[in-house]
Design a protein around this motif. Structure first.
Motif, mmCIF file in Angstrom:
data_model
loop_
_atom_site.group_PDB
_atom_site.id
_atom_site.type_symbol
_atom_site.label_atom_id
_atom_site.label_comp_id
_atom_site.label_asym_id
_atom_site.label_seq_id
_atom_site.Cartn_x
_atom_site.Cartn_y
_atom_site.Cartn_z
ATOM 1 N N GLU A 199 -4.068 -2.058 7.142
ATOM 2 C CA GLU A 199 -5.428 -1.215 7.516
ATOM 3 C C GLU A 199 -4.856 -0.606 9.000
ATOM 4 N N CYS A 209 -2.809 2.526 9.120
ATOM 5 C CA CYS A 209 -3.486 3.712 8.604
ATOM 6 C C CYS A 209 -4.427 4.133 9.560
ATOM 7 N N GLU A 210 -5.174 3.254 10.231
ATOM 8 C CA GLU A 210 -6.117 3.758 11.395
ATOM 9 C C GLU A 210 -5.296 4.461 12.378
ATOM 10 N N MET A 244 0.719 -1.209 0.001
ATOM 11 C CA MET A 244 -0.128 0.118 -0.034
ATOM 12 C C MET A 244 0.988 1.292 0.234
ATOM 13 N N ARG A 260 -3.507 -7.683 4.887
ATOM 14 C CA ARG A 260 -3.921 -6.418 4.427
ATOM 15 C C ARG A 260 -4.382 -5.978 5.565
ATOM 16 N N ASP A 261 -4.921 -6.768 6.690
ATOM 17 C CA ASP A 261 -5.506 -6.102 7.731
ATOM 18 C C ASP A 261 -4.390 -5.244 8.710
#
Length: 177
Positions: free
Chosen positions: A164, A167-168, A78, A160-161
């Motif tokens: 994420e 990002c959070e 990402m 992917r988790d």
């Protein structure tokens, strides 16, 4: 190598490629220089020649690594956009690696040169600490200072988790744009 005998160019280059292919850990030019009884600058030239021959070797702040295509394709990637001061770089990088995510690079969009990309390749707090220490010891500037703190990172993980979750956390810290 015996004594002070220098290894010839082809042998050195083969040693560099074969050694890097066998490890996931970066190896410095100084380490190769010691093994082959030549200067670090000779190793830098050897690596440049190998790159010109399309060997996927990259220089990181920790040393040289060989990009293994098979392993690279198994990772989730990402690109994230961040904005922060140089004083927040450590917190940003810790937030990323603490989730089991690697920071592949940093990218800034320079008004004259276009996209400037620098390989970082850190995945642990220790590697982050070493990177920050090198910045400090060399009085180097973060690339993000060229763009008032705005920069991109390519981040990688086996999940992917995890990406994420990074990002959070960065969003909550006010770092993610």
């Amino acid at each position: 190598m015996k004594g002070n005998e220098k290894m010839i160019a082809n042998e050195r280059q083969n040693l560099i490629v074969n050694t890097l292919k066998k490890t996931d850990k970066p190896i410095t030019g100084s380490e190769f220089a010691k093994i082959t009884n030549v200067s670090r600058q000779v190793i830098v030239q050897d690596v440049s020649i190998l790159k010109a021959k399309n060997e996927p070797i990259i220089a990181t702040s920790q040393g040289y690594i060989y990009l293994n295509d098979e392993k690279e394709h198994q990772l989730e990637r990402m690109v994230i956009v961040c904005n922060h001061t140089p004083d927040q770089a450590l917190d940003e990088m810790y937030a990323i690696v603490d989730h089991g995510v690697s920071i592949k690079d940093v990218i800034v969009e320079h008004q004259v040169y276009g996209d400037l990309t620098a390989s970082i390749r850190v995945r642990t707090r220790k590697e982050v600490d070493d990177f920050i220490q090198k910045i400090s010891e060399t009085n180097a500037s973060y690339l993000s200072t060229l763009t008032n703190g705005i920069h991109l990172h390519t981040i990688e993980s086996d999940s992917r988790d995890k990406l994420e979750a990074v990002c959070e956390e960065l969003r909550k810290a006010g770092i993610l744009v």
